[in-house]
Design an enzyme around this catalytic site. Structure first.
Site, PDB file in Angstrom:
ATOM      1  N   ARG A  26     -71.594  40.454  19.756  1.00 23.46           N
ATOM      2  CA  ARG A  26     -72.242  41.726  20.081  1.00 23.46           C
ATOM      3  C   ARG A  26     -73.284  41.515  21.162  1.00 23.46           C
ATOM      4  O   ARG A  26     -73.786  40.416  21.355  1.00 23.46           O
ATOM      5  CB  ARG A  26     -73.025  42.266  18.888  1.00 23.46           C
ATOM      6  N   ASP A  32     -76.979  43.750  22.263  1.00 21.92           N
ATOM      7  CA  ASP A  32     -77.840  44.841  21.811  1.00 21.92           C
ATOM      8  C   ASP A  32     -77.924  45.985  22.820  1.00 21.92           C
ATOM      9  O   ASP A  32     -77.501  45.840  23.967  1.00 21.92           O
ATOM     10  CB  ASP A  32     -79.265  44.305  21.587  1.00 21.92           C
ATOM     11  N   ARG A  71     -83.326  35.915  24.038  1.00 23.85           N
ATOM     12  CA  ARG A  71     -84.520  36.709  24.355  1.00 23.85           C
ATOM     13  C   ARG A  71     -85.791  36.065  23.814  1.00 23.85           C
ATOM     14  O   ARG A  71     -86.860  36.171  24.431  1.00 23.85           O
ATOM     15  CB  ARG A  71     -84.354  38.132  23.840  1.00 23.85           C
TER      16      ARG A  71
END
Lengths: 246, 246
Positions: free
Chosen positions: A51, A53, A199
């Site tokens: 995935r 975000d 991140r």
């Protein structure tokens, strides 16, 4: 049934992330909607390498799906692109063996994180780079800090505290930094990444770059196996999934 | 009162053009809203070098306004940027003489028009270049056609038929073409441009480039003084107001 592999790009700005969620605009559902039309209403499930975000971009995400249609790959790609919205594009498409799986066959990934160090951020970059308001970090220090992350480590400190995965050991192959005019890019490759890992690494190395932490602190953060020791999670819109290795 | 001149950039994607219109999000009203806050609710009228249409971008639009505030220019710029939305930015700001006028003092303008000739258009370019689906024009022919436009002419054939301006004589100083990877840019400078003029020129020269018209036809179109003789108006999102000369 044929199994099709595709390399796709998307501008994450207007998506609630990659994965289908009820009532949300996602990359997966946009592709599945178009495939359903091509398959006369039949649902075709799309599998991705992983995935991303909301607001995270991709220039080389990989997906696969199974189809009974005997359209050649290049025509298939054109048919999909003709119906997809402009913020998702199929860049490459090919038929693959049945044992190929976008997620489980992946051997590694490359991500890119972009900071824009212009004094005044161009309006054209607002969704595609993270603004530093003219602040330029000490890249040597960031590189020094990054060295502690390269290799095989338990990355518990560098993933969202809520991550349900048990095994948090991953291998980072390389982290390097590049200047593109006023943009600083961090390019990171590894065999797999935990939730928010890139991140949190970007946010923590940024803090090293602006002198808020010492490069050596990265070693302590890793050893602590505690998310609270690391820096802030850098914003999503600076992040790009660039390549998936098979 | 001080007169302030500012060079601004904006991403036209989410704007209904530059000029204020009731109930619409425009560049002018965003700037005027922020100025009203800085002036305790008092309306400060902003004047630009000219309007731009919905989805048209600017990298060097010029505005001016009058203000009683004695904030230094650089602080003024920062205060505005801190409150403006990310798709408009004040790039430069200075105090100027009272006789400066963003529109009436302008001596000329430079526009840029961008086509993207990639086979598959990057999702990141969809709002910033016009997709040609891999089609590459013959730029030599476009240059040949452009030669007829350079100089002082009546551009009636190259402006929207509804244009109310009486005098349609303008001078084009130069038109040149540049490749930037797969992007083709047309850069045009002149003393002034009529409504839709750059986009009609772009659309018509594109038709020359793909062999739909001969370069020599440009001469006939000019002479006809009839909008219907020229090509289609190229889409707004390929157009950038790049510089205003004073």
């Amino acid at each position: 049934m044929r199994r099709m592999k595709a390399v796709i790009a998307y501008d994450g700005t207007d998506f609630s992330g990659y994965q289908a969620q009820p009532g949300k605009r996602t990359v997966q559902s946009e592709i599945e909607n178009v495939l359903a039309i091509m398959h006369k209403g039949e649902k075709v499930r799309v599998f991705a390498s992983g995935r991303t975000d909301a607001r995270v971009h991709a220039t080389g995400q990989v997906i696969h799906f199974d189809t009974p249609l005997s359209i050649p790959s290049d025509k298939y790609q054109m048919a999909l692109n003709a119906q997809l919205p402009g913020d998702v594009r199929i860049l490459e498409m090919e038929e693959v063996d049945q044992d190929f799986h976008a997620r489980f066959s992946a051997k590694g990934k490359r991500y890119r994180y972009k900071w824009n160090c212009e004094e005044v951020q161009s309006p054209f970059k607002r969704n595609y780079t993270v603004e530093t308001r003219g602040r330029k970090p000490d890249v040597n220090k960031m590189e020094e800090g990054a060295e502690y992350l390269v290799g095989t480590h338990d990355f518990t400190s560098f993933c969202a505290a809520s991550t349900p995965v048990e095994d948090k050991v991953r291998t980072i192959y390389s982290i390097h930094f590049e200047w593109h005019d006023q943009e600083l890019h961090m390019v990171i490759e590894g065999n797999g990444f935990l939730y928010n890992m890139v991140r949190i690494i970007a946010g923590t190395l940024w803090e090293v770059g602006i002198g808020k932490r010492e490069p050596e602190s990265i070693k302590e953060i890793l050893e602590a196996k505690n998310r609270e020791m690391a820096g802030t999670t850098a914003p999503p819109h600076g992040l790009y999934l660039e390549k998936v290795f098979y």
